[in-house]
Design an enzyme around this catalytic site. Sequence first.
Site, short mmCIF file in Angstrom:
data_model
loop_
_atom_site.label_atom_id
_atom_site.label_comp_id
_atom_site.label_asym_id
_atom_site.label_seq_id
_atom_site.Cartn_x
_atom_site.Cartn_y
_atom_site.Cartn_z
N GLU A 142 26.02 57.14 91.09
CA GLU A 142 27.29 57.39 91.96
C GLU A 142 27.15 58.72 92.67
OE1 GLU A 142 31.05 56.34 90.08
OE2 GLU A 142 31.82 58.34 90.71
N HIS A 197 33.58 52.45 96.99
CA HIS A 197 34.92 52.73 96.05
C HIS A 197 36.12 52.44 97.22
CE1 HIS A 197 33.10 55.05 92.53
NE2 HIS A 197 32.42 54.18 93.26
N HIS A 256 43.46 54.43 79.55
CA HIS A 256 43.89 55.18 80.69
C HIS A 256 45.19 56.09 80.36
CE1 HIS A 256 45.88 55.62 84.99
NE2 HIS A 256 44.65 56.05 85.08
P1 FAD Z 1 44.54 50.59 87.51
O1 FAD Z 1 43.70 49.59 87.25
O2 FAD Z 1 45.92 50.12 88.31
O3 FAD Z 1 45.55 50.98 86.30
C1 FAD Z 1 46.34 52.21 86.22
C2 FAD Z 1 47.34 52.21 85.17
O4 FAD Z 1 48.22 51.13 85.54
C3 FAD Z 1 46.72 51.94 83.91
O5 FAD Z 1 47.55 52.80 82.84
C4 FAD Z 1 47.22 50.31 83.57
O6 FAD Z 1 47.24 50.18 82.33
C5 FAD Z 1 48.24 50.09 84.34
N1 FAD Z 1 48.16 48.87 84.98
C6 FAD Z 1 47.14 48.28 85.76
N2 FAD Z 1 47.46 46.91 85.85
C7 FAD Z 1 48.70 46.92 85.58
C8 FAD Z 1 49.68 45.50 85.70
N3 FAD Z 1 49.38 44.47 86.50
N4 FAD Z 1 50.70 45.89 85.33
C9 FAD Z 1 51.33 46.95 84.69
N5 FAD Z 1 50.67 48.05 84.36
C10 FAD Z 1 49.34 48.01 84.89
N6 FAD Z 1 39.38 57.76 92.10
C11 FAD Z 1 39.48 57.84 93.34
O7 FAD Z 1 40.33 58.68 94.10
N7 FAD Z 1 38.29 57.62 94.11
C12 FAD Z 1 37.23 57.18 93.57
O8 FAD Z 1 36.33 56.79 94.27
C13 FAD Z 1 37.27 56.87 92.03
N8 FAD Z 1 36.41 56.14 91.50
C14 FAD Z 1 36.66 55.89 90.12
C15 FAD Z 1 35.45 55.15 89.66
C16 FAD Z 1 35.37 54.70 88.07
C17 FAD Z 1 34.31 54.02 87.61
C18 FAD Z 1 36.65 55.25 87.49
C19 FAD Z 1 36.71 54.93 85.90
C20 FAD Z 1 37.92 55.78 88.00
C21 FAD Z 1 37.66 56.07 89.41
N9 FAD Z 1 38.49 56.96 90.09
C22 FAD Z 1 38.53 57.25 91.34
C23 FAD Z 1 39.93 57.40 89.44
C24 FAD Z 1 40.96 56.27 89.26
O9 FAD Z 1 41.39 56.21 90.75
C25 FAD Z 1 42.24 56.59 88.51
O10 FAD Z 1 41.57 56.73 87.08
C26 FAD Z 1 43.46 56.16 88.64
O11 FAD Z 1 44.58 56.61 88.00
C27 FAD Z 1 43.47 54.77 87.97
O12 FAD Z 1 42.77 53.58 88.96
P2 FAD Z 1 42.58 52.38 88.26
O13 FAD Z 1 41.89 51.61 89.52
O14 FAD Z 1 41.87 52.36 86.96
O15 FAD Z 1 44.18 51.78 88.11
#
Ligand code: FAD
Length: 300
Positions: free
Chosen positions: A17, A79, A155
């Site tokens: 990455e 991303h 998370h």
């Molecule tokens: P989600 O999957 O939406 O989850 C966020 C929270 O919501 C979790 O607590 C989950 O349990 C809850 N949730 C999910 N779906 C639902 C639902 N349907 N109903 C109720 N609750 C729900 N950030 C950046 O800004 N740019 C990047 O390029 C970036 N790359 C990343 C790459 C990786 C591999 C990882 C692990 C993280 C990255 N992040 C990045 C950080 C990420 O954006 C944050 O961790 C953010 O807070 C959560 O994103 P997510 O897509 O996991 O969210």
Amino acid sequence: MNISELFKNKNCVYSLEVFPPKKVGSIETVYNTLYGLRGLPVDYISVTYGAGGSEQQRSKTCEIASLIKKEYGIEPVSHLTCVGSTKEEIASILASLKEAGIQNILALRGDIPADSASTGDQPVMAFHHASDLAAFIRETDPYFNVTGACYPECHVDAANLDEDIANLRKKVDAGVTQLTTQLFFDNEAFYRFREKTDKAGINVPISAGIMPIVKKTQIERVVSMCGASIPPKFARLISRYSESPDALYQAGLSYTVDQITDLVASGVRGIHLYTMNNVDVAKYVTNATESLIKSVNRKT
Ligand code: FAD
């Protein structure tokens, strides 16, 4: 190429990455990083997306992913975060990605800006969760392969790991074909997570996100940012070497190589190295683990 094909054909997929630097004018750093990484045995390279960053910085993700594909012949994963974006904005980014031939997207919610609760200044939330974004991308154009993020140590917004995994299942049901974890230092936490995801019927490949810690300044920043737990072996290393930059550098690399050695032996489906744009570190770890990954991918 759709990277889900890589996971079908290999027991362990190896990826890196990189990130577009925040400071305007320092974009050369990532170009130099990619140049330095050329020739390494890498299956794909992902490029982060600066949620809350400037428009210029965000557009760099597509540009860098395109360069990875065209100049270096490596499959990129772009991303994409949805917090603060309208559906129209996301649709326009998807159109640019397709035009640039970028097929793989890591769909993310992004972090909700910390000051939004106190100022009452709520960000645009056309999509509340990454699963909503994943579903939108799949509906918009089946050309795209959508992957997602997951959190072996839960998370921060979730009440507990079981709830987080139930939500992760929704992301997979929305069409995500592969998951990459948040960085972790404790492989046992990853193995416990994998057992739970198996039980929850999450049957897509999960790559382990690994970040080598080679500088003192990284330790507190990284741990406070992602809440990764520190196992005793890693704690001893920090306490012994944190005041000796050379020793910490070497010990951090050794810890990462040990971590990967154990993960590969335990059948991990992918290793995703958070390079922090550090060419020397990425080269060291990739070269030191290449034969391990080759050995599990050798056709029997
Ligand atoms: P989600 O999957 O939406 O989850 C966020 C929270 O919501 C979790 O607590 C989950 O349990 C809850 N949730 C999910 N779906 C639902 C639902 N349907 N109903 C109720 N609750 C729900 N950030 C950046 O800004 N740019 C990047 O390029 C970036 N790359 C990343 C790459 C990786 C591999 C990882 C692990 C993280 C990255 N992040 C990045 C950080 C990420 O954006 C944050 O961790 C953010 O807070 C959560 O994103 P997510 O897509 O996991 O969210």
